[in-house]
Scaffold this motif. Structure first.
Motif, PDB file in Angstrom:
ATOM      1  N   ARG A  70       6.374  89.427   4.355  1.00 42.72           N
ATOM      2  CA  ARG A  70       6.104  88.201   3.609  1.00 42.72           C
ATOM      3  C   ARG A  70       4.973  88.398   2.602  1.00 42.72           C
TER       4      ARG A  70
ATOM      5  N   SER B 173       4.687  78.531  10.485  1.00 43.15           N
ATOM      6  CA  SER B 173       4.886  77.752   9.252  1.00 43.15           C
ATOM      7  C   SER B 173       6.367  77.435   9.054  1.00 43.15           C
TER       8      SER B 173
ATOM      9  N   ASP C  67      -0.457  73.316  11.910  1.00 39.80           N
ATOM     10  CA  ASP C  67      -0.257  74.764  11.978  1.00 39.80           C
ATOM     11  C   ASP C  67      -1.583  75.380  12.428  1.00 39.80           C
TER      12      ASP C  67
HETATM   13 MG   LIG Z   1       1.729  80.512   8.568  1.00 35.97          MG
END
Ligand SMILES: [Mg+2]
Ligand SMILES: Nc1ncnc2c1ncn2[C@@H]1O[C@H](COP(=O)(O)OP(=O)(O)OP(=O)(O)O)[C@@H](O)[C@H]1O
Length: 217
Positions: free
Chosen positions: A155, A23, A101
């Motif tokens: 994340r 990403s 993606d």
């Molecule tokens: Mg991703």
């Protein structure tokens, strides 16, 4: 506008395990292409179209796992079919760049090589969902499993892991091996990128691996 070199747009996919940086790199490439005046569409799988985003929710909730590997593969195929027809094919026909993606290599790696889903079933589904619409270039972002998992965990913060993030280290190692095998088997389409470097260095490697005929003004 379509040009003589690429009468349709340019289709680029990003692949790799969790936390490999897909990403992040898509965003950087999209920004660079836009600065050069390219018309760019960024999309993702599973999902990418309204119908397929509903299936994404079902798949990542883990329901697909309960149904078994074959049924989960059918859910991915249904999502891909909608995404290709509603978003990817029309954008390419307009001459746009499509950066996606994850795409069919994720299915081949997760459900095929690692999940053991029958090859003939996978190939028929591929024929129905994407036909000839193969990516022009596929970047496979390669990082050691611990690095990818550390990034993905950082994340995620306090949120619960999704269906694939919750898999074992052995699963993620098998996945890395599967992606490396795909890259080795299709060198004309796939570029294996060492993604265990800072994001700008990885972005520069990706840019220089794009064929010059696509990036020259
Ligand atoms: Mg991703
Ligand atoms: N080269 C890099 N070095 C260090 N950290 C990075 C790098 N690239 C991305 N990250 C960070 O690692 C985390 C995961 O990156 P990213 O979301 O781009 O990976 P992903 O491949 O899309 O993961 P997923 O498969 O889970 O969607 C993010 O917090 C991101 O900021």
């Amino acid at each position: 506008m379509p040009t003589q070199d690429h009468p349709r747009g340019v289709f680029v996919t990003f692949e790799g395990g969790e936390g490999s940086g897909k990403s992040t790199q898509i965003k950087l490439l999209a920004e660079r292409l836009a600065r050069d005046g390219r018309d760019v569409v960024v999309t993702r799988e599973p999902g990418g179209s309204p119908g397929a985003e509903i299936l994404r929710h079902v798949i990542l909730s883990g329901v697909g796992k309960l149904l078994g590997a074959e049924a989960e593969t059918l859910l991915f195929a249904a999502a891909r079919d909608d995404h290709v027809r509603a978003v990817i094919a029309p954008a390419l026909a307009r001459g746009q760049w499509v950066l996606c993606d994850r795409f069919f290599d994720s299915t081949r790696a997760y459900q095929g090589r690692v999940g053991g889903v029958d090859r003939a079933l996978m190939e028929s589904l591929q024929r129905v969902t994407i036909g000839d619409l193969k990516p022009d270039v596929t970047f496979i972002l390669d990082v050691p499993v611990e690095v990818g998992m550390r990034r993905a965990t950082a994340r995620r913060g306090a949120a619960a892991p999704d269906r694939f993030e919750a898999e074992t280290i052995a699963f993620h190692q098998a996945l890395r091996d599967a992606y490396q095998a795909i890259a080795a088997a299709e060198p004309a389409r796939c570029v294996l990128i060492d993604a265990d470097r800072d994001a700008d260095t990885v972005a520069a490697a990706i840019w220089s691996a794009l064929p010059a005929r696509l990036t020259s003004p």
